[in-house]
Design a protein around this motif. Structure first.
Motif, short mmCIF file in Angstrom:
data_model
loop_
_atom_site.label_atom_id
_atom_site.label_comp_id
_atom_site.label_asym_id
_atom_site.label_seq_id
_atom_site.Cartn_x
_atom_site.Cartn_y
_atom_site.Cartn_z
N VAL A 134 -11.36 5.32 4.10
CA VAL A 134 -10.85 6.24 3.07
C VAL A 134 -9.46 6.70 3.52
O VAL A 134 -9.32 7.41 4.50
N VAL A 135 -8.43 6.27 2.80
CA VAL A 135 -7.05 6.54 3.19
C VAL A 135 -6.53 7.80 2.50
O VAL A 135 -6.66 7.95 1.28
N LEU A 136 -5.97 8.71 3.28
CA LEU A 136 -5.44 9.95 2.72
C LEU A 136 -4.02 9.73 2.20
O LEU A 136 -3.20 9.09 2.86
N ARG A 137 -3.75 10.28 1.03
CA ARG A 137 -2.40 10.24 0.45
C ARG A 137 -1.99 11.68 0.14
O ARG A 137 -2.52 12.31 -0.78
N HIS A 158 3.95 5.55 -9.96
CA HIS A 158 4.75 5.05 -8.84
C HIS A 158 3.86 4.80 -7.62
O HIS A 158 4.08 3.85 -6.86
N ILE A 159 2.85 5.62 -7.42
CA ILE A 159 1.88 5.41 -6.34
C ILE A 159 1.10 4.12 -6.59
O ILE A 159 0.90 3.30 -5.68
N VAL A 160 0.68 3.93 -7.84
CA VAL A 160 -0.07 2.72 -8.21
C VAL A 160 0.76 1.47 -7.94
O VAL A 160 0.25 0.45 -7.46
N HIS A 161 2.04 1.53 -8.22
CA HIS A 161 2.92 0.38 -8.00
C HIS A 161 2.96 -0.06 -6.54
O HIS A 161 3.28 -1.22 -6.25
N ARG A 162 2.63 0.85 -5.63
CA ARG A 162 2.68 0.53 -4.21
C ARG A 162 1.33 0.08 -3.64
O ARG A 162 1.22 -0.15 -2.44
N PHE A 163 0.32 -0.05 -4.50
CA PHE A 163 -0.97 -0.55 -4.04
C PHE A 163 -0.83 -2.00 -3.56
O PHE A 163 0.01 -2.76 -4.05
N ASP A 164 -1.67 -2.38 -2.63
CA ASP A 164 -1.70 -3.75 -2.11
C ASP A 164 -2.22 -4.70 -3.20
O ASP A 164 -3.31 -4.48 -3.75
N ASP A 165 -1.45 -5.73 -3.52
CA ASP A 165 -1.88 -6.67 -4.57
C ASP A 165 -3.13 -7.45 -4.19
O ASP A 165 -3.78 -8.05 -5.06
N GLY A 166 -3.50 -7.44 -2.92
CA GLY A 166 -4.74 -8.09 -2.51
C GLY A 166 -5.97 -7.29 -2.93
O GLY A 166 -7.09 -7.81 -2.87
N ALA A 167 -5.77 -6.06 -3.34
CA ALA A 167 -6.88 -5.20 -3.77
C ALA A 167 -7.05 -5.30 -5.29
O ALA A 167 -6.17 -4.91 -6.05
N GLY A 168 -8.19 -5.82 -5.70
CA GLY A 168 -8.47 -5.93 -7.13
C GLY A 168 -9.00 -4.64 -7.72
O GLY A 168 -8.74 -4.31 -8.88
N THR A 200 -0.44 -8.09 -10.74
CA THR A 200 0.11 -7.31 -9.63
C THR A 200 0.20 -5.84 -10.03
O THR A 200 0.43 -5.52 -11.20
N TRP A 201 0.03 -4.96 -9.05
CA TRP A 201 0.08 -3.53 -9.33
C TRP A 201 1.49 -3.07 -9.71
O TRP A 201 1.65 -2.16 -10.53
N ARG A 202 2.50 -3.70 -9.16
CA ARG A 202 3.87 -3.24 -9.42
C ARG A 202 4.33 -3.51 -10.85
O ARG A 202 5.35 -2.96 -11.29
N THR A 203 3.60 -4.36 -11.58
CA THR A 203 3.98 -4.66 -12.97
C THR A 203 3.20 -3.82 -13.98
O THR A 203 3.32 -4.02 -15.19
N VAL A 204 2.38 -2.89 -13.49
CA VAL A 204 1.57 -2.05 -14.38
C VAL A 204 2.47 -1.03 -15.10
O VAL A 204 3.34 -0.42 -14.49
N HIS A 205 2.24 -0.88 -16.41
CA HIS A 205 3.02 0.07 -17.21
C HIS A 205 2.10 1.05 -17.93
O HIS A 205 0.90 0.82 -18.07
N ALA A 206 2.66 2.13 -18.40
CA ALA A 206 1.90 3.11 -19.19
C ALA A 206 1.31 2.42 -20.41
O ALA A 206 1.96 1.60 -21.06
#
Length: 259
Positions: free
Chosen positions: A77-80, A94-104, A144-150
């Motif tokens: 469990v990672v603290l942010r 912006h936090i979501v965009h930095r998620f690891d793309d290996g995580a589905g 990829t997480w970095r391409t996620v939009h509202a």
């Protein structure tokens, strides 16, 4: 396809040690809520690839209860730090965009009003408020997480804790809704006056809305008590009237109603 799960912390004590908000831990009821909700969603969620949590005690305790049921070691469990505070929807994204793309599948534990606002930001026509221990599961058709939009998300599941039979819980839920409504109104008024939007402005507005809601709570309690009195009176009247008895009325053929 990505899957994002938002979990608001369960019911916590009103004050932590020395009046600390950060160190407010879960009540016994809150621990039960978290356990019940974790049990309810486990068959659907499986094991998430990543779990992030606000470092505040109430959020972290909720996250650990879910992690235990979902078979995730506590150390994963990672603290942010940024999850504790008044995040704007764009800042959350912006936090979501930095998620690891290996995580589905990523699970995030934190607070309102930012969770409810972010869910509305991501899911078209989402107008509900996320209650304490509430779980929102959304799917995002992106690789990829970095391409996620509202507006990219689709609501898959929205689970609320068991019905609030306890009057105290109903009153607290009323206060939470007041905080959300007041915060939205105050922020809109502040921005209209020319103040630039920022995390610090949102924090100040949230604190002001919380204080105002607490001051208004007695009036909400009076309304709640009056509503409960009406319900009780109506229920007793119904119980005193035997079935099939009462004032006779002329028989008239009523139109068929669709089932």
């Amino acid at each position: 396809m990505k899957r994002l799960i938002l979990v608001r912390h369960a019911t916590a004590v009103d004050r932590g040690p020395e009046g600390s908000d950060f160190h407010r831990g879960l009540k016994k009821r809150g621990k039960r809520e978290a356990q019940v909700m974790a049990e309810r969603v486990a068959p659907v969620l499986g094991t998430p690839d990543q779990i992030f949590s606000s470092p505040a005690d109430r959020a972290l305790q909720t996250a650990r209860i879910f992690a235990d049921r979902l078979g995730v070691p506590a150390e994963r469990v990672v603290l942010r730090e940024e999850l504790y505070g008044g995040l704007l929807p764009d800042e959350f994204l912006h936090i979501v965009h930095r998620f690891d793309d290996g995580a589905g599948t990523v699970m995030v534990f934190g607070h309102d009003p930012c969770f409810t606002e972010f869910a509305a930001h991501m899911i078209p026509n989402f107008t509900d408020s996320i209650p304490k221990a509430g779980v929102v599961v959304m799917e995002i058709a992106r690789s990829t997480w970095r391409t996620v939009h509202a507006g990219d998300a689709r609501l898959v599941q929205f689970e609320r804790p068991p019905a609030k039979d306890d009057p105290k819980r109903s009153k607290k839920g009323t206060t939470d809704r007041m905080v959300l409504a007041l915060g939205s109104g105050i922020l809109a008024a502040v921005l209209e006056s020319g103040v630039e939007n920022s995390r610090e402005v949102t924090r100040l507005v949230t604190r002001a809305a919380t204080r105002l809601a607490r001051d208004l709570r007695p009036f909400a309690k009076e309304k709640f008590a009056a509503d409960e009195k009406k319900k009780t009176k109506k229920k007793k009247k119904k119980e005193r009237t035997p079935k099939g008895k009462g004032k006779k009325t002329a028989r008239t053929k009523s139109p068929r109603r669709p089932a």
